[in-house]
Enzyme design. Sequence first.
Site, short mmCIF file in Angstrom:
data_model
loop_
_atom_site.label_atom_id
_atom_site.label_comp_id
_atom_site.label_asym_id
_atom_site.label_seq_id
_atom_site.Cartn_x
_atom_site.Cartn_y
_atom_site.Cartn_z
CG ASP A 73 36.01 45.79 47.66
OD1 ASP A 73 36.23 45.87 46.44
OD2 ASP A 73 36.64 46.46 48.50
CG ASP A 157 47.37 34.72 49.08
OD1 ASP A 157 46.86 35.41 49.99
OD2 ASP A 157 46.69 34.00 48.33
#
Length: 200
Positions: A73, A157
């Site tokens: 997670d 990202d």
Amino acid sequence: MYLATSNRNKVREINEILQNIDINGSITVKYIFDEIKEDNFEVEEYGETYVENSVIKAWAYSKLIKKPVFSDDSGLSIISLEGFPGVNSARFMENYSYEQKMKELLSMLENEKDRTAYFACAATYFDPQKNFLVTCQEEVYGKIAFEIRGKNGFGYDPIFIPDGYDYTFGELSKDVKNKISHRAKAIKKLLLFLKSATIL
Ligand code: ITT
């Protein structure tokens, strides 16, 4: 070993990370939906922390396949937004593209001086037969960029610049990300523990 996730990017990235961990013998993770064949199986992630949600996923998926699993997670926490989107990183603007989600976060930070953020990953191993569970969390700290930069990686990202670098994870190579990332650190820690305890 199956990875308890619906996110194929995590499977790909963890396999790249595993190639760099020397634990006498190779381990790879497999996409769990190749085993359970139930495309609509969903786990409600009702935890308030990465660790809680990682444990919830490991428990739910391993009960289904009756085999040990790993789970991950993870998410992006922005300090000046009190940790937002955090454990809700996937669910925030769920029906929108990552480009739209990132644009929204950048606009929320427009007047913020403090752009400190971190990616966190809680990695869990659970064996349902032995009722044996190990979990750990790691982070990588950095800053939110002023614009979306780069196409590598996935998710957020392209807006995250890790400390010590001038480029986003979207611009840096996968080799760099897989050395320093939250996921790399958490998976490495978990595996070295399981190996030292002769569980793997
Ligand atoms: P599962 O719950 O099925 O594992 P998910 O994608 O919903 O898949 P999470 O609930 O852990 O997984 O949400 C993690 C989200 O955080 C992910 O979808 C990305 O948006 C973001 N995230 C996590 N790690 C990331 C990384 O390394 N790079 C970019 N974004 C990341």
